[in-house]
Design a protein around this motif. Sequence first.
Motif, short mmCIF file in Angstrom:
data_model
loop_
_atom_site.label_atom_id
_atom_site.label_comp_id
_atom_site.label_asym_id
_atom_site.label_seq_id
_atom_site.Cartn_x
_atom_site.Cartn_y
_atom_site.Cartn_z
N GLU A 248 -12.11 -10.77 -28.13
CA GLU A 248 -12.50 -10.68 -29.54
C GLU A 248 -11.55 -9.78 -30.32
N THR A 249 -11.10 -8.69 -29.70
CA THR A 249 -10.17 -7.78 -30.39
C THR A 249 -8.77 -7.83 -29.77
N ILE A 250 -8.50 -8.82 -28.96
CA ILE A 250 -7.19 -9.02 -28.32
C ILE A 250 -6.73 -7.73 -27.63
N LYS A 251 -7.60 -7.18 -26.82
CA LYS A 251 -7.23 -5.99 -26.06
C LYS A 251 -6.30 -6.37 -24.91
N ARG A 252 -5.44 -5.44 -24.57
CA ARG A 252 -4.68 -5.58 -23.33
C ARG A 252 -5.66 -5.43 -22.16
N VAL A 253 -5.45 -6.22 -21.13
CA VAL A 253 -6.34 -6.19 -19.97
C VAL A 253 -5.51 -6.14 -18.69
N SER A 254 -5.82 -5.17 -17.83
CA SER A 254 -5.23 -5.10 -16.50
C SER A 254 -6.37 -5.23 -15.49
N LEU A 255 -6.24 -6.17 -14.58
CA LEU A 255 -7.34 -6.47 -13.66
C LEU A 255 -6.84 -6.49 -12.22
N GLU A 256 -7.51 -5.73 -11.37
CA GLU A 256 -7.26 -5.80 -9.92
C GLU A 256 -8.55 -6.28 -9.32
N LEU A 257 -8.56 -7.54 -8.89
CA LEU A 257 -9.81 -8.23 -8.58
C LEU A 257 -9.93 -8.55 -7.09
N GLY A 258 -10.64 -9.61 -6.77
CA GLY A 258 -10.98 -9.91 -5.39
C GLY A 258 -9.82 -10.44 -4.57
N GLY A 259 -10.08 -10.60 -3.29
CA GLY A 259 -9.07 -11.14 -2.40
C GLY A 259 -9.71 -11.84 -1.20
N LYS A 260 -8.94 -12.68 -0.59
CA LYS A 260 -9.31 -13.31 0.69
C LYS A 260 -8.01 -13.44 1.48
N SER A 261 -7.44 -12.30 1.77
CA SER A 261 -6.08 -12.27 2.29
C SER A 261 -6.02 -12.76 3.74
N ALA A 262 -4.81 -13.19 4.12
CA ALA A 262 -4.59 -13.76 5.45
C ALA A 262 -3.53 -12.97 6.21
N SER A 263 -3.81 -12.72 7.49
CA SER A 263 -2.80 -12.24 8.43
C SER A 263 -2.33 -13.44 9.24
N ILE A 264 -1.03 -13.70 9.21
CA ILE A 264 -0.46 -14.81 9.97
C ILE A 264 0.18 -14.26 11.24
N VAL A 265 -0.35 -14.66 12.37
CA VAL A 265 0.19 -14.26 13.66
C VAL A 265 1.04 -15.41 14.18
N LEU A 266 2.36 -15.24 14.18
CA LEU A 266 3.26 -16.32 14.57
C LEU A 266 3.30 -16.47 16.10
N ASP A 267 3.85 -17.59 16.54
CA ASP A 267 3.77 -17.95 17.96
C ASP A 267 4.77 -17.21 18.84
N ASP A 268 5.63 -16.36 18.26
CA ASP A 268 6.65 -15.67 19.04
C ASP A 268 6.34 -14.19 19.22
N VAL A 269 5.11 -13.78 18.92
CA VAL A 269 4.78 -12.36 18.90
C VAL A 269 3.84 -12.01 20.04
N ASP A 270 3.81 -10.74 20.39
CA ASP A 270 2.84 -10.24 21.36
C ASP A 270 1.45 -10.34 20.73
N LEU A 271 0.67 -11.26 21.24
CA LEU A 271 -0.63 -11.54 20.62
C LEU A 271 -1.59 -10.36 20.73
N ALA A 272 -1.57 -9.68 21.85
CA ALA A 272 -2.52 -8.58 22.06
C ALA A 272 -2.39 -7.52 20.98
N SER A 273 -1.18 -7.13 20.68
CA SER A 273 -0.96 -6.09 19.67
C SER A 273 -1.25 -6.58 18.27
N SER A 274 -0.73 -7.75 17.92
CA SER A 274 -0.84 -8.23 16.54
C SER A 274 -2.26 -8.62 16.17
N VAL A 275 -2.97 -9.33 17.05
CA VAL A 275 -4.35 -9.69 16.74
C VAL A 275 -5.22 -8.45 16.65
N ALA A 276 -5.00 -7.50 17.54
CA ALA A 276 -5.77 -6.26 17.51
C ALA A 276 -5.54 -5.52 16.20
N GLN A 277 -4.29 -5.42 15.76
CA GLN A 277 -3.99 -4.75 14.49
C GLN A 277 -4.68 -5.45 13.32
#
Length: 484
Positions: A248-277
């Motif tokens: 309504e008043t054209i305010k500046r808006v800064s928003l830090e909102l939700g997430g559904k982030s992903a950790s990608i564990v690639l096939d060449d890595v030590d699975l025990a360490s990376s999955v645990a982290q």
Amino acid sequence: MTNGDHKMLIGGELVEAAGGRRYENFNPATEELIGTAPDGQAEDAERAIAAARKAFDETDWSTNVELRRSCLLQLQQGLREVADEIRPLLTAESGMPLALSYPMGIDGPIESLGFWPELLSTYEFERALPTKQIMGGTSERIVRKEPAGVVAAITPWNFPFQLNLTKLGGALAAGCTVVLKPAPDTPFSGTVLAAVIAKTDIPAGVVNILTTSDNKVAEILTTHPDVDQVTFTGSTTTGRLIMRNAAETIKRVSLELGGKSASIVLDDVDLASSVAQAVFAACMHAGQGCALATRVLVPHRRMDEAVAIAEGLLGGFGWGDPMDMANMMGPLVNRAQYERVLDYIEVGKGEARLVVGGRSATHDKGYFVQPTLFSHVAPDSRIAREEIFGPVVCLIGYEDDEDAVRIANDSDFGLSGAVFSGDVERAKGIARRLRTGTVAVNGAQWFDPESPFGGYKQSGLGREWGVEGLEDFLETKTFSFPAV
């Protein structure tokens, strides 16, 4: 601090709410009353905005960079002196484990505050463009950065002290004045700041701290014509409402909102360490972090191996009493959040395989939910797409790198992510393709005030921290004059 010491800060004075109204603040680990906070009313919001407006218009705060530097350093030192006093209050009202209060809750944020005065010592608020022939005349031009004005800062309950300081630091360094409204569940993370700020040389009205249990009082900050900018951290749903209100008043808006982030564990890595982290990080602070990567992507052919690793990690995960330094996970912040997470777990039981957890904890009191792991989660399932904001981890299978990137990016959100690989260059290539604001490769940390933080897509607008976090609170002016 005694109960009576918890007051709002308006116009340089520590004050009660209009009519002396207060509301109760409860410990989510015990459900016991820990004190009361001023319950700000509409007239308190009006007074806070007026004080901020006056301070911006009538003091030299907006133009005196050296004053801002010295006041921010003074505030940092004042907070260092009371850090151990603040620490148990943070754990009591938010449920954040005491162990996390050192790096992330209290001490880390206080030290990060020093980034802003350091930046001010080098940042150029004016720069000259080359002299140029324009429309028949020779012009000199100056590009000038000026503070946006009065900022309403609205913060959540998950990392309340850290987020209060993050928003104050950037806005104050830019030369803005601020009305800070902490979340209703964590008012003391605002009132302790008010008490310290009142003892500094920050001019009256430059910082105002308004606590309230009434969202309609908070809404005034997003609609008032004397507020120039709103900075908000919280849910995407509330972010949409703030954008509508600000339009309504054209305010500046800064928003830090939700997430559904992903950790990608690639096939060449030590699975025990990376999955645990990855699983450990997702459950820290009961999963109550917008940037936590609660989707863990592993190769289909190694799913069973990943399940065993994750199950073992969660079996020894320290959780329970947040005052116990061995615990990395305490309660959810309130009953509504507790019930929301349990509802999502019930949804998950019909969508994927429940490996561990899946119910409330066997505590007599407190909003505790067990660390929960689902495996063989379909990328299009609700638990894989919607932000749960609890200790619920989804193991999702993928075919190859292309498939992993596709699944990670197939989200309404784009806040953070992680990549684990035995080949750093390969991991960096994946990181560049992720549509997110931050990516951690092989556990390296970006969480630092020099690193801009914010999201793509429905994870928000703008950035906190870094030079970008300062410029989020600055307007840009160009002026020209005849060349001599």
